[in-house]
Design an enzyme around this catalytic site. Structure first.
Site, PDB file in Angstrom:
ATOM      1  N   LYS A 130      28.015   7.536-119.928  1.00 24.97           N
ATOM      2  CA  LYS A 130      27.224   8.778-119.874  1.00 24.97           C
ATOM      3  C   LYS A 130      25.998   8.599-120.760  1.00 24.97           C
ATOM      4  O   LYS A 130      26.093   8.035-121.854  1.00 24.97           O
ATOM      5  CB  LYS A 130      28.099   9.937-120.351  1.00 24.97           C
ATOM      6  CG  LYS A 130      27.474  11.321-120.195  1.00 24.97           C
ATOM      7  CD  LYS A 130      28.484  12.402-120.581  1.00 24.97           C
ATOM      8  CE  LYS A 130      27.938  13.809-120.440  1.00 24.97           C
ATOM      9  NZ  LYS A 130      28.930  14.843-120.790  1.00 24.97           N
TER      10      LYS A 130
ATOM     11  N   SER B  32      29.471  18.478-117.384  1.00 26.74           N
ATOM     12  CA  SER B  32      28.208  17.784-117.403  1.00 26.74           C
ATOM     13  C   SER B  32      28.310  16.271-117.145  1.00 26.74           C
ATOM     14  O   SER B  32      27.293  15.624-116.912  1.00 26.74           O
ATOM     15  CB  SER B  32      27.529  17.990-118.762  1.00 26.74           C
ATOM     16  OG  SER B  32      28.323  17.433-119.801  1.00 26.74           O
TER      17      SER B  32
ATOM     18  N   SER C  64      33.615  19.185-119.838  1.00 23.94           N
ATOM     19  CA  SER C  64      32.680  18.289-119.141  1.00 23.94           C
ATOM     20  C   SER C  64      33.217  16.950-118.680  1.00 23.94           C
ATOM     21  O   SER C  64      32.522  16.235-117.964  1.00 23.94           O
ATOM     22  CB  SER C  64      31.452  18.040-120.011  1.00 23.94           C
ATOM     23  OG  SER C  64      30.544  19.082-119.816  1.00 23.94           O
TER      24      SER C  64
HETATM   25  N1  GLN Z   1      29.932  23.582-118.918  1.00 24.30           N
HETATM   26  C1  GLN Z   1      30.000  23.820-120.328  1.00 24.30           C
HETATM   27  C2  GLN Z   1      28.624  24.108-120.876  1.00 24.30           C
HETATM   28  O1  GLN Z   1      27.749  24.317-120.109  1.00 24.30           O
HETATM   29  C3  GLN Z   1      30.627  22.648-121.005  1.00 24.30           C
HETATM   30  C4  GLN Z   1      29.741  21.474-121.135  1.00 24.30           C
HETATM   31  C5  GLN Z   1      30.383  20.296-121.833  1.00 24.30           C
HETATM   32  O2  GLN Z   1      31.608  20.192-121.945  1.00 24.30           O
HETATM   33  N2  GLN Z   1      29.541  19.436-122.334  1.00 24.30           N
HETATM   34  O3  GLN Z   1      28.378  24.144-122.026  1.00 24.30           O
END
Ligand code: GLN
Length: 485
Positions: A79, A154, A178
């Site tokens: 990532k 994400s 995420s």
């Molecule tokens: N979807 C969540 C957010 O928008 C979690 C994102 C994540 O785990 N990095 O913050």
């Protein structure tokens, strides 16, 4: 099955027996990435030349008789919020475009030491803020199972890469779901380890009390082995836990007799679509047939996970992202302005809409006069959520529920409705709030799209999660299905 579609543990057997060379394997994955990435868009940076050089070096070592260690010679994706020495690391943000870190994240260093091969850096929601990878400043990633749907986020680039055969496995990060939510959408296995199990050194910070790095793989076996490679205490991360790392491979036994499974009611209430609930219950019943003792339970405060998260995560983000001011890293405005103007213009030009939104939310929540009403209150509810889980784990060894209320949604479907987007994380966020380990693994399909099963464990008890997940996986075929690309 093509080499690019196989799990690492199978490929390593072929490498060890010299049935295939590491170059052959790497070329298979690179060719596959070339063929599919124009439609999936998983990668921000590809590292083809380096990967082939690494592969040749490993072939020489295998020829010289060296034994293969887990993930040696396996093409992986990272990532793009993990720092890689000398390799562009953008966090999918314009503000970090062109940033080449002068060091490797600890997990990257560990993978280099084990001789894994890096295919490239994958797309994400900018600074990992989002649930669909549509918030990337560069382009959205698409779900290999149906390219008009999102891969989740994400870590959507990493999960899509694995699902598409454009990497054998990958690393992601999970602050509020995420890794698990996109793993669920893409039909792969993804784990968020216990907070502190894996060093965060070199992970570009979003919300430091929640962020954790974890593995994304085709199956539970690879997930256990990859977690072994990246886990452990790190003096460079003061929150990393100084306790020995068990051999997670030892938990891969398909045996759940007497395992106490709790099914938290609240996780089936919050907009969970019937086909998802059905598939998850079927999985639970299967474990019951194999001897697990299943009981419904309750974690009443978990429903406050989302509001607590959207105070704490933005508050920490507003502090963490203060460093992007055009002086030290990445983008700097070209306009001729004074120092305050430099900060303002740089940040205005460099950050996307969602990131600005979170910085404002977080700054507001931390501002004097509001701190008690928001941040302090959220921290207290966080403790209540933790205590709910502690109580549940007095009676149960693992908790099982859906990873996500739905299957993958259509691109653009939720970008105009931030609440709907955030509801995608209701089942995963409480696990981050409580610092617990959780895995998502495939447990079925709805309209051709994968459904994810979430197994949550006690702190540092990833082993029992692996045992449960492995027992389920061995009794089913979901993990051997591949996206029809
Ligand atoms: N979807 C969540 C957010 O928008 C979690 C994102 C994540 O785990 N990095 O913050």
């Amino acid at each position: 099955m093509e080499l690019y579609n196989r799990p690492a543990h199978e490929l390593q057997r072929l490498l060890q027996r010299k049935d295939i060379s590491c170059r052959e394997l790497t070329e298979s994955v690179l060719r596959r990435a070339d063929a599919v990435d124009s439609s999936v868009c998983a990668y921000l940076t590809r590292l083809n030349d380096q990967a082939l050089e690494q592969a040749d070096a490993i072939d020489e070592r295998i020829a010289a008789g060296e034994a293969i260690t887990p993930f040696m010679g396996i093409p992986l994706a990272l990532k793009d919020n993990l720092c890689t020495d000398g390799i562009e690391t953008t966090c999918a943000s314009r503000i970090l475009k062109g940033f080449r870190p002068p060091y490797d994240a600890t997990v990257v260093h560990k993978l280099r030491k084990t001789n894994a091969i890096f295919v490239g850096k994958t797309n994400l929601d900018e600074f990992a803020m989002g649930s669909s990878t549509e918030n990337s400043a560069f382009f959205p990633t698409r779900n290999p199972w149906n390219t008009s749907t999102v891969p989740g986020g994400s870590s959507g680039g990493s999960t899509a890469a694995v699902a598409a055969g454009a990497a054998i496995a990958a690393l992601g990060s999970d602050t509020g779901g995420s890794i698990r939510q996109p793993a669920s959408f893409c039909g792969v296995v993804g784990m968020k380890p216990t907070y502190g199990r894996v060093s965060r050194y070199g992970l570009i910070a979003f919300a430091s009390s929640l962020d954790q790095i974890g593995p994304i793989t085709h199956d539970v076996t690879d997930c256990a082995h990859l977690l072994n490679v990246i886990s452990g205490h790190d003096p460079m991360d003061s929150t990393s836990i100084d306790q020995p790392v068990p051999d997670y491979g030892a938990f891969l036994i398909p045996e759940v007799k007497g395992l106490r499974v709790g099914v938290p009611r609240e996780f089936f209430a919050q907009g969970v679509e019937p086909p998802v609930a059905d598939a998850v219950w079927k999985a639970i019943r299967l474990l019951e047939e194999k001897g697990a003792v299943v009981e419904e339970c309750s974690t009443p405060c978990a429903e406050y996970g989302l509001p607590v998260y959207y105070i704490i995560a933005p508050a920490e983000a507003s502090s963490n992202l203060a460093r992007y001011d055009g002086v030290q890293y990445g983008h700097r405005t070209a306009e001729d302005v004074d120092v305050v103007g430099l900060y303002q213009k740089t940040r205005k030009e460099g950050f996307g809409h969602e990131v600005k939104h979170r910085i404002m939310l977080g700054t507001y929540a931390l501002s004097s006069g509001y701190y008690d009403a928001y941040y302090l209150k959220a921290s207290r509810v966080r403790t209540l959520i933790k205590q709910d889980f502690e109580r549940a784990f007095q009676k149960h060894d693992v908790l099982i529920c859906p990873t996500c209320p739905t299957v993958a949604f259509t691109l653009g479907e939720k970008t105009g409705d931030p609440l709907q987007m955030k509801l995608s994380d209701v089942c995963t966020i409480p696990v981050n709030i409580a610092g617990l380990p959780g895995i998502s693994l495939p447990c079925g399909f709805h309209e051709g799209l994968p459904i994810g099963l979430q197994i949550i464990g006690k702190p540092l008890d990833e082993g029992t999660i692996f045992r449960t997940a492995y027992a389920y996986e061995q009794a089913t075929e979901w993990h051997s299905q591949r996206a029809p690309l």
